[in-house]
Write a protein that holds these residues in place. Structure first.
Motif, PDB file in Angstrom:
ATOM      1  N   TRP A 109      46.322 -17.132  56.371  1.00  0.00           N
ATOM      2  CA  TRP A 109      45.460 -17.803  57.343  1.00  0.00           C
ATOM      3  C   TRP A 109      44.974 -19.152  56.812  1.00  0.00           C
ATOM      4  O   TRP A 109      44.992 -20.149  57.525  1.00  0.00           O
ATOM      5  CB  TRP A 109      44.270 -16.909  57.675  1.00  0.00           C
ATOM      6  CG  TRP A 109      43.422 -17.458  58.775  1.00  0.00           C
ATOM      7  CD1 TRP A 109      42.201 -18.060  58.646  1.00  0.00           C
ATOM      8  CD2 TRP A 109      43.729 -17.494  60.158  1.00  0.00           C
ATOM      9  NE1 TRP A 109      41.731 -18.440  59.866  1.00  0.00           N
ATOM     10  CE2 TRP A 109      42.657 -18.109  60.827  1.00  0.00           C
ATOM     11  CE3 TRP A 109      44.814 -17.060  60.906  1.00  0.00           C
ATOM     12  CZ2 TRP A 109      42.634 -18.300  62.196  1.00  0.00           C
ATOM     13  CZ3 TRP A 109      44.781 -17.248  62.274  1.00  0.00           C
ATOM     14  CH2 TRP A 109      43.699 -17.870  62.903  1.00  0.00           C
ATOM     15  N   ASN A 110      44.547 -19.180  55.544  1.00  0.00           N
ATOM     16  CA  ASN A 110      43.905 -20.371  54.986  1.00  0.00           C
ATOM     17  C   ASN A 110      44.738 -21.122  53.954  1.00  0.00           C
ATOM     18  O   ASN A 110      44.316 -22.163  53.473  1.00  0.00           O
ATOM     19  CB  ASN A 110      42.577 -19.989  54.310  1.00  0.00           C
ATOM     20  CG  ASN A 110      41.565 -19.482  55.297  1.00  0.00           C
ATOM     21  OD1 ASN A 110      41.458 -19.990  56.401  1.00  0.00           O
ATOM     22  ND2 ASN A 110      40.822 -18.470  54.904  1.00  0.00           N
ATOM     23  N   PRO A 112      47.259 -23.444  51.842  1.00  0.00           N
ATOM     24  CA  PRO A 112      47.742 -24.799  52.109  1.00  0.00           C
ATOM     25  C   PRO A 112      49.182 -24.830  52.619  1.00  0.00           C
ATOM     26  O   PRO A 112      49.520 -25.688  53.445  1.00  0.00           O
ATOM     27  CB  PRO A 112      47.610 -25.507  50.763  1.00  0.00           C
ATOM     28  CG  PRO A 112      47.434 -24.441  49.749  1.00  0.00           C
ATOM     29  CD  PRO A 112      46.888 -23.245  50.446  1.00  0.00           C
ATOM     30  N   LEU A 113      50.028 -23.925  52.173  1.00  0.00           N
ATOM     31  CA  LEU A 113      51.417 -23.920  52.642  1.00  0.00           C
ATOM     32  C   LEU A 113      51.473 -23.637  54.143  1.00  0.00           C
ATOM     33  O   LEU A 113      52.171 -24.333  54.887  1.00  0.00           O
ATOM     34  CB  LEU A 113      52.250 -22.888  51.880  1.00  0.00           C
ATOM     35  CG  LEU A 113      53.696 -22.747  52.349  1.00  0.00           C
ATOM     36  CD1 LEU A 113      54.481 -24.033  52.108  1.00  0.00           C
ATOM     37  CD2 LEU A 113      54.379 -21.579  51.688  1.00  0.00           C
ATOM     38  N   ILE A 114      50.746 -22.639  54.595  1.00  0.00           N
ATOM     39  CA  ILE A 114      50.766 -22.294  56.023  1.00  0.00           C
ATOM     40  C   ILE A 114      50.177 -23.428  56.855  1.00  0.00           C
ATOM     41  O   ILE A 114      50.708 -23.761  57.926  1.00  0.00           O
ATOM     42  CB  ILE A 114      50.028 -20.962  56.270  1.00  0.00           C
ATOM     43  CG1 ILE A 114      50.763 -19.803  55.577  1.00  0.00           C
ATOM     44  CG2 ILE A 114      49.872 -20.686  57.759  1.00  0.00           C
ATOM     45  CD1 ILE A 114      52.186 -19.572  56.035  1.00  0.00           C
ATOM     46  N   HIS A 115      49.121 -24.061  56.380  1.00  0.00           N
ATOM     47  CA  HIS A 115      48.545 -25.191  57.114  1.00  0.00           C
ATOM     48  C   HIS A 115      49.561 -26.333  57.221  1.00  0.00           C
ATOM     49  O   HIS A 115      49.705 -26.947  58.288  1.00  0.00           O
ATOM     50  CB  HIS A 115      47.257 -25.679  56.437  1.00  0.00           C
ATOM     51  CG  HIS A 115      46.069 -24.851  56.792  1.00  0.00           C
ATOM     52  ND1 HIS A 115      44.947 -25.382  57.341  1.00  0.00           N
ATOM     53  CD2 HIS A 115      45.845 -23.523  56.701  1.00  0.00           C
ATOM     54  CE1 HIS A 115      44.064 -24.418  57.556  1.00  0.00           C
ATOM     55  NE2 HIS A 115      44.590 -23.287  57.167  1.00  0.00           N
ATOM     56  N   GLU A 116      50.247 -26.608  56.130  1.00  0.00           N
ATOM     57  CA  GLU A 116      51.284 -27.652  56.153  1.00  0.00           C
ATOM     58  C   GLU A 116      52.392 -27.292  57.138  1.00  0.00           C
ATOM     59  O   GLU A 116      52.897 -28.149  57.856  1.00  0.00           O
ATOM     60  CB  GLU A 116      51.889 -27.842  54.766  1.00  0.00           C
ATOM     61  CG  GLU A 116      51.083 -28.713  53.849  1.00  0.00           C
ATOM     62  CD  GLU A 116      51.203 -30.189  54.220  1.00  0.00           C
ATOM     63  OE1 GLU A 116      52.303 -30.641  54.575  1.00  0.00           O
ATOM     64  OE2 GLU A 116      50.177 -30.861  54.152  1.00  0.00           O
ATOM     65  N   ASN A 169      50.554 -14.685  60.843  1.00  0.00           N
ATOM     66  CA  ASN A 169      49.826 -13.517  60.350  1.00  0.00           C
ATOM     67  C   ASN A 169      50.193 -12.235  61.082  1.00  0.00           C
ATOM     68  O   ASN A 169      49.697 -11.174  60.730  1.00  0.00           O
ATOM     69  CB  ASN A 169      48.312 -13.747  60.494  1.00  0.00           C
ATOM     70  CG  ASN A 169      47.688 -14.180  59.205  1.00  0.00           C
ATOM     71  OD1 ASN A 169      47.554 -13.394  58.294  1.00  0.00           O
ATOM     72  ND2 ASN A 169      47.315 -15.444  59.141  1.00  0.00           N
ATOM     73  N   SER A 170      51.016 -12.322  62.092  1.00  0.00           N
ATOM     74  CA  SER A 170      51.315 -11.141  62.907  1.00  0.00           C
ATOM     75  C   SER A 170      52.241 -10.172  62.175  1.00  0.00           C
ATOM     76  O   SER A 170      53.036 -10.551  61.316  1.00  0.00           O
ATOM     77  CB  SER A 170      51.951 -11.562  64.231  1.00  0.00           C
ATOM     78  OG  SER A 170      53.243 -12.079  64.010  1.00  0.00           O
ATOM     79  N   ASN A 171      52.139  -8.912  62.552  1.00  0.00           N
ATOM     80  CA  ASN A 171      53.018  -7.894  61.977  1.00  0.00           C
ATOM     81  C   ASN A 171      54.476  -8.163  62.326  1.00  0.00           C
ATOM     82  O   ASN A 171      55.374  -7.842  61.554  1.00  0.00           O
ATOM     83  CB  ASN A 171      52.617  -6.503  62.455  1.00  0.00           C
ATOM     84  CG  ASN A 171      51.407  -5.978  61.726  1.00  0.00           C
ATOM     85  OD1 ASN A 171      51.037  -6.488  60.670  1.00  0.00           O
ATOM     86  ND2 ASN A 171      50.777  -4.962  62.283  1.00  0.00           N
ATOM     87  N   GLU A 172      54.727  -8.750  63.486  1.00  0.00           N
ATOM     88  CA  GLU A 172      56.103  -9.053  63.880  1.00  0.00           C
ATOM     89  C   GLU A 172      56.747 -10.064  62.936  1.00  0.00           C
ATOM     90  O   GLU A 172      57.959 -10.051  62.755  1.00  0.00           O
ATOM     91  CB  GLU A 172      56.153  -9.587  65.304  1.00  0.00           C
ATOM     92  CG  GLU A 172      55.946  -8.526  66.351  1.00  0.00           C
ATOM     93  CD  GLU A 172      56.078  -9.087  67.745  1.00  0.00           C
ATOM     94  OE1 GLU A 172      57.227  -9.297  68.178  1.00  0.00           O
ATOM     95  OE2 GLU A 172      55.035  -9.303  68.373  1.00  0.00           O
ATOM     96  N   PHE A 173      55.951 -10.930  62.348  1.00  0.00           N
ATOM     97  CA  PHE A 173      56.490 -11.909  61.395  1.00  0.00           C
ATOM     98  C   PHE A 173      56.646 -11.287  60.010  1.00  0.00           C
ATOM     99  O   PHE A 173      57.585 -11.607  59.291  1.00  0.00           O
ATOM    100  CB  PHE A 173      55.568 -13.137  61.310  1.00  0.00           C
ATOM    101  CG  PHE A 173      56.100 -14.212  60.412  1.00  0.00           C
ATOM    102  CD1 PHE A 173      57.151 -15.015  60.824  1.00  0.00           C
ATOM    103  CD2 PHE A 173      55.564 -14.423  59.157  1.00  0.00           C
ATOM    104  CE1 PHE A 173      57.670 -15.994  60.007  1.00  0.00           C
ATOM    105  CE2 PHE A 173      56.071 -15.414  58.330  1.00  0.00           C
ATOM    106  CZ  PHE A 173      57.126 -16.193  58.750  1.00  0.00           C
ATOM    107  N   LEU A 174      55.753 -10.410  59.636  1.00  0.00           N
ATOM    108  CA  LEU A 174      55.703  -9.892  58.261  1.00  0.00           C
ATOM    109  C   LEU A 174      56.472  -8.603  58.028  1.00  0.00           C
ATOM    110  O   LEU A 174      56.724  -8.235  56.884  1.00  0.00           O
ATOM    111  CB  LEU A 174      54.246  -9.673  57.844  1.00  0.00           C
ATOM    112  CG  LEU A 174      53.391 -10.918  57.795  1.00  0.00           C
ATOM    113  CD1 LEU A 174      51.931 -10.549  57.583  1.00  0.00           C
ATOM    114  CD2 LEU A 174      53.877 -11.842  56.706  1.00  0.00           C
ATOM    115  N   PHE A 175      56.828  -7.889  59.091  1.00  0.00           N
ATOM    116  CA  PHE A 175      57.470  -6.592  58.923  1.00  0.00           C
ATOM    117  C   PHE A 175      58.839  -6.560  59.572  1.00  0.00           C
ATOM    118  O   PHE A 175      59.080  -7.178  60.608  1.00  0.00           O
ATOM    119  CB  PHE A 175      56.602  -5.481  59.543  1.00  0.00           C
ATOM    120  CG  PHE A 175      55.415  -5.124  58.705  1.00  0.00           C
ATOM    121  CD1 PHE A 175      55.469  -4.054  57.839  1.00  0.00           C
ATOM    122  CD2 PHE A 175      54.259  -5.880  58.781  1.00  0.00           C
ATOM    123  CE1 PHE A 175      54.366  -3.741  57.056  1.00  0.00           C
ATOM    124  CE2 PHE A 175      53.161  -5.567  58.006  1.00  0.00           C
ATOM    125  CZ  PHE A 175      53.212  -4.491  57.146  1.00  0.00           C
TER     126      PHE A 175
END
Length: 177
Positions: A109-110, A112-116, A169-175
């Motif tokens: 969520w926070n 720096p890579l995800i923000h970029e 952050n969704s489960n669909e992305f992570l699982f």
């Protein structure tokens, strides 16, 4: 159930490197060059005879290669990868840890890579960035009518940057189902 049958496959979380590579690909920032020398996404500081490695916070297409090509110094902070249970390469481990902690969601969520990457998605998609385009870019799927309606309301309040963070952050992305 011991998952002997294909239809009984239990969902499993993706490895840290796969999450990183998928996020880079979703944002259109993955350098898909194969082979060649390793790349470092660390800044090196030599202080009093000791080398300190600090992760770079800005994206650079030359260092955004697949994680298998990353040069990772022993004992260096790997940021998002550390939070997602990437093994410490200063010691051997016969098996990866699989944990679920609040730190993982906070890093997604926070971090720096995800923000970029959320900024890169907006940069790489000229024109209006709809909720449907974000679902396609990040989750590689068309949203259901219910998801689309809720997402459009969310984008109206928090913008496409916020929705991109939610989808990462969704489960669909992570699982893997």
């Amino acid at each position: 159930m011991d998952n002997r049958l294909l239809w009984g496959f239990s969902p499993r979380r993706l490895d840290a490197e796969v999450v990183r590579d998928s996020a880079l690909f979703s944002a259109g920032e993955l350098n898909q060059q194969m082979f060649g020398p390793a790349v470092s996404d660390y800044k090196q500081d030599f202080i009093n005879g000791t080398t300190y490695f600090t992760p770079l916070e800005k994206l650079d297409i030359s260092t955004n290669r697949r994680s298998i090509y990353r040069l990772t110094p022993r004992g260096a902070n790997q940021g998002l990868l550390d939070a997602l249970d990437c093994p410490d390469n200063s010691s051997a481990a016969p098996k990866r840890n699989q944990t679920t902690t609040p730190t993982q969601s906070l890093a997604l969520w926070n971090g720096p890579l995800i923000h970029e990457l959320c900024d890169a998605i907006q940069r790489n998609n000229t024109g209006s960035l709809s909720a449907e385009k974000l679902f396609h870019a990040i989750l590689q799927k068309k949203p259901s009518q219910e998801e689309l309606k809720a997402s459009e309301i969310f984008v109206g309040k928090f913008g496409s940057f916020g929705l991109a963070r939610v989808l990462f952050n969704s489960n669909e992305f992570l699982f893997l189902e």
